[in-house]
Design an enzyme around this catalytic site. Structure first.
Site, PDB file in Angstrom:
ATOM      1  N   ARG A  35       0.811  -1.221   0.000  1.00 30.08           N
ATOM      2  CA  ARG A  35       0.000   0.000   0.000  1.00 30.08           C
ATOM      3  C   ARG A  35       0.847   1.275   0.000  1.00 30.08           C
ATOM      4  O   ARG A  35       0.484   2.271   0.629  1.00 30.08           O
ATOM      5  CB  ARG A  35      -0.961   0.032   1.204  1.00 30.08           C
ATOM      6  CG  ARG A  35      -1.949  -1.127   1.248  1.00 30.08           C
ATOM      7  CD  ARG A  35      -3.049  -0.911   0.237  1.00 30.08           C
ATOM      8  NE  ARG A  35      -4.052  -1.962   0.313  1.00 30.08           N
ATOM      9  CZ  ARG A  35      -5.259  -1.804   0.827  1.00 30.08           C
ATOM     10  NH1 ARG A  35      -5.617  -0.658   1.316  1.00 30.08           N
ATOM     11  NH2 ARG A  35      -6.108  -2.814   0.833  1.00 30.08           N
ATOM     12  N   ARG A  39      -3.468   6.607   0.097  1.00 30.38           N
ATOM     13  CA  ARG A  39      -3.892   7.780   0.860  1.00 30.38           C
ATOM     14  C   ARG A  39      -2.837   8.440   1.731  1.00 30.38           C
ATOM     15  O   ARG A  39      -3.034   9.573   2.171  1.00 30.38           O
ATOM     16  CB  ARG A  39      -5.135   7.434   1.693  1.00 30.38           C
ATOM     17  CG  ARG A  39      -6.383   7.366   0.834  1.00 30.38           C
ATOM     18  CD  ARG A  39      -7.531   6.748   1.563  1.00 30.38           C
ATOM     19  NE  ARG A  39      -7.187   5.386   1.956  1.00 30.38           N
ATOM     20  CZ  ARG A  39      -7.903   4.640   2.763  1.00 30.38           C
ATOM     21  NH1 ARG A  39      -8.996   5.120   3.299  1.00 30.38           N
ATOM     22  NH2 ARG A  39      -7.531   3.405   3.042  1.00 30.38           N
ATOM     23  N   ARG A  48      -6.555  11.719  -7.301  1.00 25.59           N
ATOM     24  CA  ARG A  48      -7.761  10.909  -7.159  1.00 25.59           C
ATOM     25  C   ARG A  48      -9.032  11.752  -6.984  1.00 25.59           C
ATOM     26  O   ARG A  48     -10.144  11.244  -7.145  1.00 25.59           O
ATOM     27  CB  ARG A  48      -7.622   9.975  -5.955  1.00 25.59           C
ATOM     28  CG  ARG A  48      -7.030   8.598  -6.241  1.00 25.59           C
ATOM     29  CD  ARG A  48      -7.928   7.707  -7.075  1.00 25.59           C
ATOM     30  NE  ARG A  48      -9.308   7.717  -6.619  1.00 25.59           N
ATOM     31  CZ  ARG A  48      -9.770   7.099  -5.546  1.00 25.59           C
ATOM     32  NH1 ARG A  48      -8.968   6.361  -4.826  1.00 25.59           N
ATOM     33  NH2 ARG A  48     -11.045   7.175  -5.197  1.00 25.59           N
ATOM     34  N   ASP A  84      -6.805  -3.070  -7.390  1.00 24.65           N
ATOM     35  CA  ASP A  84      -7.364  -3.629  -6.161  1.00 24.65           C
ATOM     36  C   ASP A  84      -7.684  -5.099  -6.414  1.00 24.65           C
ATOM     37  O   ASP A  84      -7.890  -5.496  -7.559  1.00 24.65           O
ATOM     38  CB  ASP A  84      -8.634  -2.889  -5.730  1.00 24.65           C
ATOM     39  CG  ASP A  84      -9.011  -3.259  -4.302  1.00 24.65           C
ATOM     40  OD1 ASP A  84      -8.459  -2.666  -3.362  1.00 24.65           O
ATOM     41  OD2 ASP A  84      -9.824  -4.190  -4.127  1.00 24.65           O
ATOM     42  N   TYR A 159     -15.001 -11.683   0.416  1.00 26.73           N
ATOM     43  CA  TYR A 159     -15.738 -10.481  -0.003  1.00 26.73           C
ATOM     44  C   TYR A 159     -17.021 -10.840  -0.743  1.00 26.73           C
ATOM     45  O   TYR A 159     -18.064 -10.210  -0.540  1.00 26.73           O
ATOM     46  CB  TYR A 159     -14.847  -9.579  -0.879  1.00 26.73           C
ATOM     47  CG  TYR A 159     -13.806  -8.836  -0.070  1.00 26.73           C
ATOM     48  CD1 TYR A 159     -14.181  -7.799   0.783  1.00 26.73           C
ATOM     49  CD2 TYR A 159     -12.474  -9.174  -0.116  1.00 26.73           C
ATOM     50  CE1 TYR A 159     -13.241  -7.124   1.548  1.00 26.73           C
ATOM     51  CE2 TYR A 159     -11.523  -8.508   0.643  1.00 26.73           C
ATOM     52  CZ  TYR A 159     -11.912  -7.480   1.471  1.00 26.73           C
ATOM     53  OH  TYR A 159     -10.989  -6.822   2.234  1.00 26.73           O
TER      54      TYR A 159
HETATM   55  O1  1CP Z   1       0.476   0.620  -3.311  1.00 21.31           O
HETATM   56  C1  1CP Z   1      -0.433  -0.221  -3.182  1.00 21.31           C
HETATM   57  O2  1CP Z   1      -0.221  -1.269  -2.543  1.00 21.31           O
HETATM   58  C2  1CP Z   1      -1.779   0.133  -3.728  1.00 21.31           C
HETATM   59  C3  1CP Z   1      -2.492  -0.909  -4.508  1.00 21.31           C
HETATM   60  C4  1CP Z   1      -3.513  -1.726  -3.719  1.00 21.31           C
HETATM   61  C5  1CP Z   1      -3.387  -3.053  -3.345  1.00 21.31           C
HETATM   62  C6  1CP Z   1      -2.149  -3.935  -3.476  1.00 21.31           C
HETATM   63  C7  1CP Z   1      -4.825  -1.307  -3.359  1.00 21.31           C
HETATM   64  C8  1CP Z   1      -5.399   0.023  -3.560  1.00 21.31           C
HETATM   65  N1  1CP Z   1      -5.496  -2.387  -2.863  1.00 21.31           N
HETATM   66  C9  1CP Z   1      -4.641  -3.450  -2.822  1.00 21.31           C
HETATM   67  C10 1CP Z   1      -4.937  -4.823  -2.410  1.00 21.31           C
HETATM   68  C11 1CP Z   1      -6.079  -5.082  -1.506  1.00 21.31           C
HETATM   69  N2  1CP Z   1      -7.349  -4.570  -1.538  1.00 21.31           N
HETATM   70  C12 1CP Z   1      -6.029  -6.029  -0.471  1.00 21.31           C
HETATM   71  C13 1CP Z   1      -4.825  -6.872  -0.162  1.00 21.31           C
HETATM   72  C14 1CP Z   1      -3.821  -6.074   0.575  1.00 21.31           C
HETATM   73  C15 1CP Z   1      -4.078  -5.906   2.035  1.00 21.31           C
HETATM   74  O3  1CP Z   1      -4.244  -6.921   2.731  1.00 21.31           O
HETATM   75  O4  1CP Z   1      -4.083  -4.756   2.489  1.00 21.31           O
HETATM   76  C16 1CP Z   1      -7.273  -6.061   0.149  1.00 21.31           C
HETATM   77  C17 1CP Z   1      -7.692  -6.895   1.332  1.00 21.31           C
HETATM   78  C18 1CP Z   1      -8.110  -5.135  -0.520  1.00 21.31           C
HETATM   79  C19 1CP Z   1      -9.509  -4.828  -0.254  1.00 21.31           C
HETATM   80  C20 1CP Z   1      -9.686  -3.394   0.050  1.00 21.31           C
HETATM   81  N3  1CP Z   1      -9.698  -2.431  -0.918  1.00 21.31           N
HETATM   82  C21 1CP Z   1      -9.774  -2.753   1.296  1.00 21.31           C
HETATM   83  C22 1CP Z   1      -9.755  -3.471   2.662  1.00 21.31           C
HETATM   84  C23 1CP Z   1     -11.131  -3.527   3.242  1.00 21.31           C
HETATM   85  C24 1CP Z   1     -11.244  -4.522   4.387  1.00 21.31           C
HETATM   86  O5  1CP Z   1     -11.778  -5.631   4.171  1.00 21.31           O
HETATM   87  O6  1CP Z   1     -10.789  -4.188   5.499  1.00 21.31           O
HETATM   88  C25 1CP Z   1      -9.882  -1.388   1.060  1.00 21.31           C
HETATM   89  C26 1CP Z   1     -10.025  -0.288   2.087  1.00 21.31           C
HETATM   90  C27 1CP Z   1      -9.818  -1.185  -0.344  1.00 21.31           C
HETATM   91  C28 1CP Z   1      -9.825   0.092  -1.095  1.00 21.31           C
HETATM   92  C29 1CP Z   1      -8.507   0.502  -1.600  1.00 21.31           C
HETATM   93  N4  1CP Z   1      -7.664  -0.270  -2.363  1.00 21.31           N
HETATM   94  C30 1CP Z   1      -6.540   0.450  -2.703  1.00 21.31           C
HETATM   95  C31 1CP Z   1      -6.701   1.761  -2.132  1.00 21.31           C
HETATM   96  C32 1CP Z   1      -5.721   2.895  -2.297  1.00 21.31           C
HETATM   97  C33 1CP Z   1      -7.926   1.769  -1.447  1.00 21.31           C
HETATM   98  C34 1CP Z   1      -8.534   2.927  -0.681  1.00 21.31           C
HETATM   99  C35 1CP Z   1      -9.587   3.569  -1.498  1.00 21.31           C
HETATM  100  C36 1CP Z   1      -9.276   4.939  -1.977  1.00 21.31           C
HETATM  101  O7  1CP Z   1      -8.148   5.457  -1.948  1.00 21.31           O
HETATM  102  O8  1CP Z   1     -10.269   5.570  -2.398  1.00 21.31           O
END
Ligand code: 1CP
Length: 352
Positions: A35, A39, A48, A84, A159
């Site tokens: 990540r 943000r 964004r 994602d 999910y």
């Molecule tokens: O630099 C990076 O790593 C960004 C790319 C990235 C990756 C590898 C994003 C962007 N998402 C992910 C993978 C992801 N998404 C995982 C596996 C990684 C981990 O365990 O953290 C998971 C579980 C998700 C699902 C997800 N997407 C969540 C978690 C929700 C939960 O169940 O608790 C969330 C909050 C998102 C949204 C998301 N994905 C990525 C971003 C930057 C965001 C935030 C949304 C935004 O900025 O508007």
């Protein structure tokens, strides 16, 4: 005179990340952060603005810019593709959204055999934009390797079955045990989708891949081995014949480390709850490891943070290969300057 037979630098062969993943000697420890895009970066919040998450993930110019931001700012040794884990599900037609502050939300949760009809196989044609994004990125990144990624079948199934983020995964486990055949059919479909999504990224030029089974730590070993392991193996098997290293990561998976190492991975991601030497010992010294600074320590004063970074670099030297990372993703309110400082410190103290 220059040696004309010298081959140009190829991140798929020569980058620190790829070499560490393969257990080859490196001049220093490579570092990137899960990540790292997102943000915590003001430049991310700026680009964004006004674009929904899923829309941003399908826009090659935006994906390229966001993926490059942490490489420019922090000097990390790898980029991770901005996307994602639910993007491939949306690409095959699952009705879902990524809700700000919540995460992925599925309009109609998957609970019955009829729901499988809503989950077709993924073909490269579903994700032509992903191919384009990866190709653009690889050109822009030059010597810096790009890590492609996908969600593992269990985490994706959670999910789909829960309909969104879940603390206890109760509907998922109820399906796993109540209708094991349907569970296996669902996970087999998800393994196809994840595997094909990984393959598209590698075919377009990604240097390594990471399979995120973020929520596998919610499972007992018995459940993991009976209901999950073969499907993660199938997702990775989609890459057989492609010479790119594989990283496998989950949160809270100390008890599952050996099981998760058995699915065809090169590197085992270690979360921050397990001491790196314990993880290395559990893995029998046979795998490169990635990790495992507690992301919350980035909020601590510099002195204890520096000590922790130095310790992890030293511990990593006892594994066949080490990729420095956090033990889970960067928290959104992290001060990005601290991340930059950690990168510089890892580089400095790991120099051979
Ligand atoms: O630099 C990076 O790593 C960004 C790319 C990235 C990756 C590898 C994003 C962007 N998402 C992910 C993978 C992801 N998404 C995982 C596996 C990684 C981990 O365990 O953290 C998971 C579980 C998700 C699902 C997800 N997407 C969540 C978690 C929700 C939960 O169940 O608790 C969330 C909050 C998102 C949204 C998301 N994905 C990525 C971003 C930057 C965001 C935030 C949304 C935004 O900025 O508007």
């Amino acid at each position: 005179m220059q040696d004309v037979t010298e081959t140009p630098f190829d991140p798929r062969r020569d980058s620190l990340l790829v070499k560490a993943a393969r257990g080859q000697t490196t001049s220093r420890t490579p570092v990137w952060f899960m990540r790292q895009a997102g943000r915590s970066l003001p430049e991310y919040r700026a680009v964004r603005e006004g674009t929904a998450m899923l829309e941003a993930c399908r826009n090659p110019e935006l994906v390229t810019e966001i993926t490059l931001q942490p490489v420019r700012r922090h000097g990390v040794d790898a980029a991770i593709f901005f996307s994602d884990i639910v993007v491939p599900l949306a690409a095959v037609g699952v009705d879902l959204d990524i809700v700000p502050g919540t995460g992925p939300v599925v309009a109609a949760p998957f609970r019955t055999r009829a729901d499988l009809d809503r989950l077709p196989d993924l073909t490269p044609e579903h994700v032509g934009d992903i191919t384009k994004s990866v190709q653009m990125l690889v050109r822009e990144l030059g010597p810096t390797p790009l890590i492609g990624f996908a969600g593992a079948p269990f985490t994706l199934a959670s999910y789909l079955v829960e309909g969104g983020p879940s603390r206890n995964h109760e509907h998922t486990k109820a399906l796993m045990h109540g209708d094991p055949q349907l569970w296996h059919d669902l996970c087999a479909r998800l393994a196809q989708i994840s595997g094909a999504f990984l393959r598209v990224q590698v075919d377009a030029g990604a240097s390594a891949v990471q399979l995120f089974d973020s929520w596998a730590g919610a499972l007992s070993r018995a459940d993991y081995r009976t209901h999950v392991q073969e499907h993660s193996r199938a997702a990775f098997a989609a890459l057989d014949g492609l010479d790119v290293p594989r990283i496998h990561f989950g949160v809270g998976t100390g008890e599952l480390l050996t099981d998760m190492s058995e699915v065809g991975t090169d590197v085992v991601g270690v979360d921050y709850r397990v001491a790196l030497p314990d993880a290395i010992a559990r893995l029998g010294g046979r795998f490169a490891v990635q990790g495992n600074l507690d992301p919350a320590l980035l909020f601590a004063p510099w002195e204890p943070l520096e000590q922790a970074v130095r310790r992890i670099v030293a511990e990593g030297r006892t594994a066949p290969g080490h990729i420095f990372n956090l033990g889970h993703g960067v928290l959104p309110s992290t001060d990005p300057d601290v991340l930059t400082r950690v990168v510089a410190l890892v580089h400095e103290v790991s120099e051979r």
